[in-house]
Design a protein around this motif. Structure first.
Motif, mmCIF file in Angstrom:
data_model
loop_
_atom_site.group_PDB
_atom_site.id
_atom_site.type_symbol
_atom_site.label_atom_id
_atom_site.label_comp_id
_atom_site.label_asym_id
_atom_site.label_seq_id
_atom_site.Cartn_x
_atom_site.Cartn_y
_atom_site.Cartn_z
ATOM 1 N N GLU A 1 0.814 -1.219 0.000
ATOM 2 C CA GLU A 1 0.000 0.000 0.000
ATOM 3 C C GLU A 1 0.846 1.267 0.000
ATOM 4 O OE1 GLU A 1 -2.829 -0.391 3.154
ATOM 5 O OE2 GLU A 1 -3.450 -2.383 2.494
ATOM 6 N N ILE A 35 10.441 -10.825 3.271
ATOM 7 C CA ILE A 35 10.128 -12.198 2.840
ATOM 8 C C ILE A 35 9.003 -12.188 1.804
ATOM 9 C CG2 ILE A 35 9.287 -14.458 3.628
ATOM 10 C CD1 ILE A 35 12.102 -13.833 4.616
ATOM 11 N N GLU A 36 7.982 -11.368 2.059
ATOM 12 C CA GLU A 36 6.875 -11.259 1.101
ATOM 13 C C GLU A 36 7.382 -10.720 -0.235
ATOM 14 O OE1 GLU A 36 3.680 -12.160 1.536
ATOM 15 O OE2 GLU A 36 3.924 -12.790 3.612
ATOM 16 N N LEU A 63 9.105 -13.355 -2.304
ATOM 17 C CA LEU A 63 8.121 -14.233 -2.940
ATOM 18 C C LEU A 63 7.532 -13.564 -4.185
ATOM 19 C CD1 LEU A 63 6.696 -16.983 -2.483
ATOM 20 C CD2 LEU A 63 4.908 -15.739 -1.260
ATOM 21 N N LYS A 123 -3.586 0.115 10.266
ATOM 22 C CA LYS A 123 -2.554 0.329 9.240
ATOM 23 C C LYS A 123 -2.068 -1.011 8.680
ATOM 24 C CE LYS A 123 0.740 2.742 10.941
ATOM 25 N NZ LYS A 123 1.696 3.586 11.686
ATOM 26 N N ARG A 124 -1.610 -0.984 7.430
ATOM 27 C CA ARG A 124 -1.114 -2.214 6.800
ATOM 28 C C ARG A 124 -0.041 -2.889 7.642
ATOM 29 N NH1 ARG A 124 3.185 -4.327 4.425
ATOM 30 N NH2 ARG A 124 4.353 -2.486 5.042
ATOM 31 N N ASN A 125 0.802 -2.063 8.218
ATOM 32 C CA ASN A 125 1.902 -2.585 9.012
ATOM 33 C C ASN A 125 1.405 -3.498 10.140
ATOM 34 O OD1 ASN A 125 4.598 -2.794 9.606
ATOM 35 N ND2 ASN A 125 4.501 -1.173 11.141
ATOM 36 N N ARG A 180 -1.952 -4.867 9.951
ATOM 37 C CA ARG A 180 -2.870 -5.847 9.341
ATOM 38 C C ARG A 180 -2.143 -7.092 8.837
ATOM 39 N NH1 ARG A 180 -4.837 -1.457 6.269
ATOM 40 N NH2 ARG A 180 -4.186 -2.528 4.359
ATOM 41 N N LYS A 181 -0.899 -6.920 8.473
ATOM 42 C CA LYS A 181 -0.217 -8.011 7.769
ATOM 43 C C LYS A 181 -0.002 -9.253 8.644
ATOM 44 C CE LYS A 181 4.377 -6.088 8.599
ATOM 45 N NZ LYS A 181 5.385 -5.175 8.061
ATOM 46 N N THR A 182 -0.096 -9.112 9.936
ATOM 47 C CA THR A 182 0.068 -10.291 10.798
ATOM 48 C C THR A 182 -1.249 -10.705 11.460
ATOM 49 O OG1 THR A 182 0.732 -8.813 12.601
ATOM 50 C CG2 THR A 182 2.505 -9.849 11.324
ATOM 51 N N LYS A 235 6.974 -29.263 -3.136
ATOM 52 C CA LYS A 235 7.879 -28.130 -3.314
ATOM 53 C C LYS A 235 7.117 -26.802 -3.333
ATOM 54 C CE LYS A 235 12.118 -27.235 -5.783
ATOM 55 N NZ LYS A 235 12.973 -27.656 -6.893
ATOM 56 N N ARG A 264 6.603 -23.027 -0.657
ATOM 57 C CA ARG A 264 6.688 -21.634 -1.100
ATOM 58 C C ARG A 264 5.381 -20.885 -0.903
ATOM 59 N NH1 ARG A 264 7.774 -20.986 -6.650
ATOM 60 N NH2 ARG A 264 8.184 -18.823 -6.165
ATOM 61 N N GLY A 301 2.504 -18.623 3.429
ATOM 62 C CA GLY A 301 3.009 -17.269 3.601
ATOM 63 C C GLY A 301 3.902 -17.141 4.831
ATOM 64 N N ALA A 302 4.805 -16.171 4.759
ATOM 65 C CA ALA A 302 5.720 -15.936 5.881
ATOM 66 C C ALA A 302 4.959 -15.563 7.144
ATOM 67 C CB ALA A 302 6.695 -14.824 5.504
ATOM 68 N N VAL A 303 3.775 -15.002 6.963
ATOM 69 C CA VAL A 303 3.037 -14.520 8.129
ATOM 70 C C VAL A 303 1.926 -15.468 8.569
ATOM 71 C CG1 VAL A 303 3.531 -12.085 7.735
ATOM 72 C CG2 VAL A 303 1.568 -13.142 6.626
ATOM 73 N N LEU A 358 2.149 -16.376 12.150
ATOM 74 C CA LEU A 358 1.853 -15.252 13.050
ATOM 75 C C LEU A 358 0.346 -14.994 13.149
ATOM 76 C CD1 LEU A 358 4.669 -12.822 11.847
ATOM 77 C CD2 LEU A 358 4.698 -14.323 13.840
#
Lengths: 89, 413
Positions: free
Chosen positions: A19, A41-42, A45, B65-67, B69-71, B129, B133, B136-138, B141
């Motif tokens: 965003e 990390i995102e 990807l 905030k996105r920061n 929301r991402k987790t 495999k 991938r 997701g990394a989160v 969390l």
């Protein structure tokens, strides 16, 4: 792909995933945009999807010191060249 | 050992009968049920016999905030929203919030089941495999059992202790209880406590398989659950979140905080045996321990919010335990009749409902309690709304694994 295409795609990723619109290409991502390790990390990807290639663990570790969007573009350009995906213009 | 008074200076809930005190009180006063038809999805709902759910069917406005929301999975959205509202209501300063003097006790039954389900979908639908991938990394969390607590600490910069109970139906009653003890004994000056659970059919399937879910009122969802009623046929799973701010009394008084109530006691024990069946000896012991911990007499309790899930045996055992410890002096209400069983959130939501009734001077009736089961009839049930002052209330919750809790709260004066 060209450098211009790489830059445009990175901007698209920043807009879509983080965003962030019209980012400063040389700003410190952590300080300016609260970019953190999870975002990194995102981003890796997203780069893999963009290049349709798998980035090795060793190559990912080389991304640790990236601080700006221009450096991200340099990183992508380097990987693209190694895989013969890059054209100069 | 230092023992300090612990007061409540903020409360908020997102429930199937409304968001925030005003909406919840209105629903309690008007007999509004939050039970709706189970939403259709391709995975489990076609195979579940119970077709009802305690549903948050109104939009909740988020401004994260996105920061942050991402987790966050859906459960963390609920948790952070009620936490935000409680922090605002408490009036605590940012300096205090980030000082280490405030801790968080918050939980859910198992992180975010929606995110967990997506992980499994990737895992079973992809090659080995690509599965690695695509996770997701989160995702961890968002789905780990303490996701609610640490998304709250991250969002608001809270640096005190974290207690993330994950004890199913006693999750948030433990949160409040352990938060109470943390403040009472001087480990923290304030604790933000609560629990949340998101819409999830997996939980319904679990109880459905145990024959514990209501199935007889699928065509009329508002008529179930029916705590203590002769026609009760099981629980109804629900979603929601509840949070309270617990604060050391002297600090709250000196800063001029609006004090909503006081926590005066808490007890928690285990049946030490069966993981599922209610246990009269264990629950009776919990209630006695609660009375002892609060330093009051059983007859001082005016109102009991019973766990009352509306299962056949659970309600009978609870009624027997209440009768043995409190006689028929306190009014008894089963608040899950309004919301369904909101799992990790139920202890906090029911505490907030009791606080609201204390403040407004009424006792809501147990919905759908039309003909009292004679085996539960020894209690003073509430079948019609009462304009009745409440000074002291007990909130009872019991969980799979044989965990029992009781919280004692008092109107502040």
């Amino acid at each position: 792909m060209t450098r211009q295409e790489i830059e445009q795609e990175v901007k698209n990723v920043f807009h879509r995933e983080f965003e962030i619109e019209n980012p400063d290409m040389d700003a410190d991502l952590r300080e300016t945009y609260e970019f953190d390790s999870i975002d990194a990390i995102e981003l890796l990807l997203a780069i893999e999807n963009f290049l349709s290639t798998e980035i090795s663990q060793e190559e990912k570790k080389q991304a640790i010191n990236i601080r700006t969007i221009n450096q991200i573009c340099d990183y992508i350009e380097k990987i693209a060249k190694q895989r013969n995906l890059f054209s100069p213009a | 050992m230092m023992e300090r008074r612990v007061v409540i200076t903020g409360m908020s809930a997102i429930t199937p009968i409304g968001h925030g005190k005003d909406q919840i009180v209105k629903s309690l006063q008007n007999g509004v049920s939050g039970i709706k038809p189970l939403r259709a999805e391709e995975f489990l709902s076609p195979y579940i016999h119970s077709k009802v759910y305690g549903t948050v069917d109104y939009p909740v406005e988020y401004d994260f905030k996105r920061n942050h929301r991402k987790t966050m999975g859906p459960v963390a959205y609920y948790a952070c929203q009620v936490a935000k509202e409680v922090l605002e209501q408490s009036g605590l300063t940012e300096e205090f919030i980030t000082s280490g003097r405030l801790g968080v006790a918050f939980g859910s039954i198992h992180g975010s089941p929606t995110v967990q389900r997506n992980i499994y979908r990737i895992f079973f639908g992809a090659t080995e495999k690509s599965a690695v991938r695509e996770i997701g990394a989160v995702d961890y969390l968002k789905s780990m059992v303490h996701t609610t607590a640490v998304n709250i600490t991250k969002m608001f910069g809270i640096t005190g202790r974290v207690i993330a109970s994950g004890t199913a139906c006693t999750t948030s009653s433990q949160s409040i209880g352990y938060g109470y003890e943390s403040v009472k004994f001087g480990m923290q000056d304030a604790m933000l406590c609560g629990g949340a659970d998101e819409y999830d059919t997996t939980t319904v399937a679990v109880f459905d398989n145990l024959l514990a879910c209501s199935t007889a009122f699928n065509a009329e969802p508002h008529r179930t659950p029916r705590p203590f009623d002769k026609l009760r046929d099981g629980l109804v799973v629900g979603e929601g979140a509840g949070a309270v701010m617990l604060e050391e009394y002297e600090y709250a008084r000196k800063r001029g905080a609006n004090i909503l109530g006081e926590v005066i006691g808490f007890a928690c024990n285990n049946n030490g045996g069966d993981m599922i069946l209610p246990n009269l000896t264990g629950i009776t012991s919990t209630l006695k321990l609660g009375v002892e911990n609060a330093g009051i007499n059983p007859q001082d309790i005016d109102l009991i919010s019973a766990h009352a899930t509306a299962t056949k045996m659970g309600d009978i055992i609870e009624a027997q335990a209440i009768s043995a410890v409190f006689g028929n002096n306190p009014y008894v209400v089963g608040l899950k009749s309004y919301t369904g069983h909101t799992m990790a959130a139920c202890g906090a939501i029911e505490t907030i409902m009791c606080l609201a009734m204390m403040q407004e001077g009424f006792i809501a009736p147990t919905l759908n309690l039309e003909e009292i089961d004679e085996r539960c009839a020894m209690l003073k049930h509430v079948q019609k709304i009462l304009q009745q002052p409440v000074k002291t209330a007990a909130i009872q919750n019991f969980a799979f694994g044989g965990v029992n809790t009781i919280l004692m709260i008092r109107k502040f004066s």
